[in-house]
Design a protein around this motif. Sequence first.
Motif, mmCIF file in Angstrom:
data_model
loop_
_atom_site.group_PDB
_atom_site.id
_atom_site.type_symbol
_atom_site.label_atom_id
_atom_site.label_comp_id
_atom_site.label_asym_id
_atom_site.label_seq_id
_atom_site.Cartn_x
_atom_site.Cartn_y
_atom_site.Cartn_z
ATOM 1 N N TYR A 38 0.857 -1.181 0.000
ATOM 2 C CA TYR A 38 0.000 0.000 0.000
ATOM 3 C C TYR A 38 0.899 1.239 0.000
ATOM 4 O O TYR A 38 2.026 1.209 0.504
ATOM 5 N N GLN A 87 0.932 5.515 0.873
ATOM 6 C CA GLN A 87 0.246 6.655 1.481
ATOM 7 C C GLN A 87 0.942 7.924 1.026
ATOM 8 O O GLN A 87 2.064 8.212 1.461
ATOM 9 N N GLY A 131 -4.986 8.849 2.318
ATOM 10 C CA GLY A 131 -5.139 7.544 2.945
ATOM 11 C C GLY A 131 -4.271 6.486 2.290
ATOM 12 O O GLY A 131 -3.421 6.791 1.458
ATOM 13 N N LEU A 132 -4.485 5.260 2.675
ATOM 14 C CA LEU A 132 -3.735 4.131 2.114
ATOM 15 C C LEU A 132 -4.365 3.697 0.797
ATOM 16 O O LEU A 132 -5.557 3.424 0.737
ATOM 17 N N LEU A 191 -4.100 0.920 -2.391
ATOM 18 C CA LEU A 191 -3.550 -0.365 -2.788
ATOM 19 C C LEU A 191 -2.693 -0.205 -4.038
ATOM 20 O O LEU A 191 -3.161 0.280 -5.066
#
Lengths: 112, 111
Positions: B36, B38, B43-44, B46
């Motif tokens: 992942y 960031q 946010g994270l 994929l």
Amino acid sequence: EAGVTQFPSHSVIEKGQTVTLRCDPISGHDNLYWYRRVMGKEIKFLLHFVKESKQDESGMPNNRFLAERTGGTYSTLKVQPAELEDSGVYFCASSQGVNTQYFGPGTRLTVL
Amino acid sequence: AQSVTQLDSQVPVFEEAPVELRCNYSSSVSVYLFWYVQYPNQGLQLLLKYLSGSTLVKGINGFEAEFNKSQTSFHLRKPSVHISDTAEYFCAVTGTYKYIFGTGTRLKVLA
């Protein structure tokens, strides 16, 4: 398709106060997860819902944390009373199966 | 029990140079592996995942990773990085639903 949303994005509270974080998963995702990252550390699992049922809450730090998932839709994570060590970023994720989780932007909680 | 080790906390690299971010894991059961990313103030997201099949996995933004079962590794690579790749990268492993994350690697791309 909307992604996972979290509210608020930031929260600053005093020690001893209560804070409630909200997560709205991707529509149709039965699985919902909460994770937390304390500064400088790894992201850690807190709990897992399947629909409205808690499947695993082994990562919840203590009984000051309460998670709910109303009607299998959105979820809330309440911290009461908050302590300094609760500061960090709280991530919510959701998934349809159990393999690939989609994360929200996180809520940054600061406890003073 | 499972664990993930990201060996480098920070990786500086010049723009257009190749990069490899290392991830090693330990597990007594079969695992699924993820990277992942960031980006700052986000946010994270994929990047890529390995569930089964081909051990070379291609993801978004030109990244790829290779699952090496014998070395229990899942290193992330990109042949030529851009300034926009500056971010924090997380490796994660799961045998079921509970993700175990590494501590993250901050990639800093320099002009």
